[in-house]
Design an enzyme around this catalytic site. Sequence first.
Site, short mmCIF file in Angstrom:
data_model
loop_
_atom_site.label_atom_id
_atom_site.label_comp_id
_atom_site.label_asym_id
_atom_site.label_seq_id
_atom_site.Cartn_x
_atom_site.Cartn_y
_atom_site.Cartn_z
N VAL A 1 0.81 -1.22 0.00
CA VAL A 1 0.00 0.00 0.00
C VAL A 1 0.84 1.27 0.00
O VAL A 1 0.31 2.36 -0.25
CB VAL A 1 -0.98 0.02 1.20
N ASN B 1 -7.51 -1.11 5.84
CA ASN B 1 -7.21 -1.85 7.06
C ASN B 1 -5.71 -2.07 7.28
O ASN B 1 -5.26 -2.22 8.42
CB ASN B 1 -7.92 -3.20 7.02
N SER C 1 -7.66 4.09 15.60
CA SER C 1 -7.49 3.39 16.87
C SER C 1 -8.02 4.27 17.98
O SER C 1 -8.01 5.51 17.87
CB SER C 1 -6.00 3.08 17.11
N TYR D 1 2.71 5.06 17.12
CA TYR D 1 1.50 4.40 16.65
C TYR D 1 0.29 5.32 16.83
O TYR D 1 -0.53 5.49 15.91
CB TYR D 1 1.29 3.10 17.41
N ALA E 1 0.24 8.53 17.03
CA ALA E 1 0.34 9.66 16.11
C ALA E 1 -0.19 9.31 14.72
O ALA E 1 -0.91 10.09 14.10
CB ALA E 1 1.78 10.14 16.01
N ILE F 1 -7.33 -5.56 20.53
CA ILE F 1 -7.97 -6.70 19.88
C ILE F 1 -7.00 -7.88 19.91
O ILE F 1 -5.82 -7.73 19.56
CB ILE F 1 -8.37 -6.36 18.43
#
Length: 257
Positions: A63, A89, A141, A154, A156, A187
């Site tokens: 990606v 995702n 998140s 993460y 940020a 999760i």
Amino acid sequence: MRLSGKIVLITGAGSGIGASTAKLFAKEGASVIVNDISEADGIQIVKEINEAGGKATFIGADVTDRDQVKAMVEQVIAQCKQIDVLFNNAGISVVGTLHETEDDVIDRAMQVNIKGVCTVSKHVLPYMMEQKQGSIINMSSCLAEIGFLRRAIYAATKGAVLALTKSMQVDYAPYNIRVNALLPGTIYTPFVENYLKSAYEDPEAALEKIKQRQLNGQLGTPEDVANAALFLASDESKFMLGSPVYIDGGVVSGKAL
């Protein structure tokens, strides 16, 4: 069959939340394009979906690579003529305080978690604009909204995704394109399982401690997030635009960490 006839592209669908979502979407009638950087993982998920009677195709692409993303989207359009739902995702986690995180780790997190969302969306949007409809789901998140121990980079990146989602919605609402964000808590994915085993001498004790962050004393499952994604992908959420959807066990609203 809440997604009957819809063409869905899911990035990072070879494992975890992406894989569970791909299976659920196919069960609900969608034709699912499974994207992942791992060909083996992606092909396995497609095999499981097709053997269960669903419809799925694998297209490998990184990606963060503009040319690979462009080719992937063009292949989907050539085969399916449209893209009704995009689930951004794909992402990576980063654990550590800011000063101890290596520059290459920071760069990779920014590339995958932010640029990846931008790049895939950029190439899908013109087709959604032309067809005058679409739903884009961005993976943020709950850490986009709260402080958390050793998750600065993460958090940020996920905060950026949430801000991106809201501004994208303003730009593309006139084209009947909805852009919403998922904000999961902890999760229990293979990543979390492996992290516990590698970072703690007593993984079971660490797991029990992590469970206490949630109001219900449990961790979420990939299926919990997949169900929320299904709602955003379906026409049932047609009045939701630029919304953050929490699947966090009450972490954000319930108590400080």
